[in-house]
Scaffold this active site. Sequence first.
Site, PDB file in Angstrom:
ATOM      1  N   HIS A   1      41.384  34.671  50.970  1.00  0.00           N
ATOM      2  CA  HIS A   1      40.704  34.523  52.261  1.00  0.00           C
ATOM      3  C   HIS A   1      39.211  34.751  52.052  1.00  0.00           C
ATOM      4  O   HIS A   1      38.811  35.797  51.532  1.00  0.00           O
ATOM      5  CB  HIS A   1      41.230  35.555  53.263  1.00  0.00           C
ATOM      6  CG  HIS A   1      42.697  35.417  53.556  1.00  0.00           C
ATOM      7  ND1 HIS A   1      43.179  34.692  54.623  1.00  0.00           N
ATOM      8  CD2 HIS A   1      43.785  35.918  52.920  1.00  0.00           C
ATOM      9  CE1 HIS A   1      44.502  34.762  54.644  1.00  0.00           C
ATOM     10  NE2 HIS A   1      44.903  35.496  53.621  1.00  0.00           N
TER      11      HIS A   1
ATOM     12  N   GLY B   1      46.690  35.894  59.931  1.00  0.00           N
ATOM     13  CA  GLY B   1      46.346  36.818  61.011  1.00  0.00           C
ATOM     14  C   GLY B   1      47.437  37.856  61.244  1.00  0.00           C
ATOM     15  O   GLY B   1      48.470  37.848  60.563  1.00  0.00           O
TER      16      GLY B   1
ATOM     17  N   GLU C   1      55.952  38.725  56.769  1.00  0.00           N
ATOM     18  CA  GLU C   1      55.067  39.679  56.102  1.00  0.00           C
ATOM     19  C   GLU C   1      55.496  41.117  56.355  1.00  0.00           C
ATOM     20  O   GLU C   1      55.184  42.014  55.572  1.00  0.00           O
ATOM     21  CB  GLU C   1      53.635  39.447  56.626  1.00  0.00           C
ATOM     22  CG  GLU C   1      52.596  39.573  55.566  1.00  0.00           C
ATOM     23  CD  GLU C   1      51.190  39.267  56.062  1.00  0.00           C
ATOM     24  OE1 GLU C   1      51.019  38.424  56.965  1.00  0.00           O
ATOM     25  OE2 GLU C   1      50.249  39.883  55.539  1.00  0.00           O
TER      26      GLU C   1
ATOM     27  N   ASP D   1      44.752  37.527  47.556  1.00  0.00           N
ATOM     28  CA  ASP D   1      44.722  37.709  49.011  1.00  0.00           C
ATOM     29  C   ASP D   1      43.311  38.054  49.493  1.00  0.00           C
ATOM     30  O   ASP D   1      42.631  37.210  50.060  1.00  0.00           O
ATOM     31  CB  ASP D   1      45.730  38.777  49.452  1.00  0.00           C
ATOM     32  CG  ASP D   1      46.261  38.550  50.862  1.00  0.00           C
ATOM     33  OD1 ASP D   1      45.930  37.510  51.458  1.00  0.00           O
ATOM     34  OD2 ASP D   1      47.025  39.403  51.358  1.00  0.00           O
TER      35      ASP D   1
END
Length: 363
Positions: A34, A193, A223, A300
Site C-alpha cells: 500500500h 480498508g 482478514e 503490506d
Amino acid sequence: MAQISGFAAMALDSLNPSQLAFIHSLPKAELHAHLNGSIPISELQQMANEYSQTSDNLASDLVREGIAKLKRGVALDEIYDFFNLFPAIYALTSNPANLRRATRAVLEQFLDGDRPQCTYLELRSTPRETAEMSKLDYVQAVLDEVERYPASRASLIVSLDRRMTTRAAQECVEIAHQLKAEGRRVVGVDLCGDPQAGDMGTFEQQFHDAKEAGLGITLHIAETPANPAEEILQLLSYAPDRLGHATFLDDEGKAIVRGNKACIEICLSSNLLCKTVAKLDDHHIRYYLQHDHPIAICTDDTLPFRTSLPGEYALLLASPPLGLGLSEPEQRDSEFAELLDEGDIPFVARLLLHSVPIKAKIR
Ligand code: IMP
Ligand code: ZN
C-alpha cells in the site's frame, strides 16, 4: 537496504551469508504494497517539518505526534489500531506535489539501489479526493511516478476502500478503466480498508465492471475471525485473481480458492503485528505450501510493520522460532525471470496476477 526491526529483522540477522545471497538473487515480485503504508520515515519526517511551517498548531501537533509514533515503532493491540495510523500520513500526502514525492520515495525504496528489494512492484493505492486534487488527479499523479520505470518493473492497482459509497467505488473503477484504456499502467483493482466496515454486496457491480474492463482483481479477504462466512463467499463470487491475507477462510472458502487457484498474497509480519496470527508456526502459509497453492510473499505496509521484502523472505528461511525453516527452493521459476525481462506489461501483469516467483517447499 531499508531500516527494519522486529520479526523480519531478527530473521534476517539469523541467516548465513549463503542464505542471504540466495534471497537477494531471487527475482522477487512485490504484489501487495500500500502506497501510504510504505513511505520511508525520513521522507515523511521531512514533509511533517514542512507541514508545521504552513499549518495551524493543532493540525501540525497531530501530524507530529502521528509521525513520531511511527518513528518509535508502533505496538498494535489489535488490527483496528492499525487504521488510526493513517490520518497523520494522509495530512501530508493530500496535495499532488507531496503525493508524487511520496510515491517516488516508495518506488525508489523497492526498486532502486545496489540491491533492489524486488524486480517488479505492483503498488496499490486508494484514490483520495482532497481540497487540492480530485480522485483522477490522485491516480494520474501516482501513475506519473510509476511510469518513470519500465513496464516490466512497476505498475499500479487502484484500491477501493470498504467504507466507500457505491458511487465513490464506481468512480474509482471508472478512473481505472479510463486510464487503462488510455494506455496508462493500471493493471488491477483491490478491496482494502477496515475489515469490519461496509457491506460487500455494494461492490458487486464494481468488480463486475472491473473484470469486463480487463482489470485484475485482488481482494483483502477473511482478514479477521469476525469476517462472516457469507461475506467471504460473496467476495469469492466476484472471481478474484488474487486474495490478500485470506487468514480465516473456512473449509468451503478454502475449497473454492484451491479450485480456482487464486494466488494468496502472504504478509507474515503484518499478520503477526496486527495479531491476527499468534505465531509463525500457526500461519496459514503452511496450509497453502502443503497444498502447493500459488502464494506471493509481500510486505503490506513497510512503514508501520518495519519490514522489507528480503525481510519477509527471511521469515521463510530462518530456523524456528525466528522463521518457518523452509528449505531453499531447489528450483527457481526460471520462466518467471525470463518473462520479467520481456517488458510486455499486460502479459507480465496477468502472469503475476496468477503466479508466484518461487516455489518454496516445506522441509
Ligand atoms: P493507500 O491506499 O495508499 O492510502 O494506503 C493505505 C491504506 O491501505 C489504509 O488506509 C488502508 O485502507 C489500506 N490498508 C493498508 N494495509 C491494510 C491491511 O492490512 N488491511 C486492510 N487495509 C489495509
Ligand atoms: Zn493490505
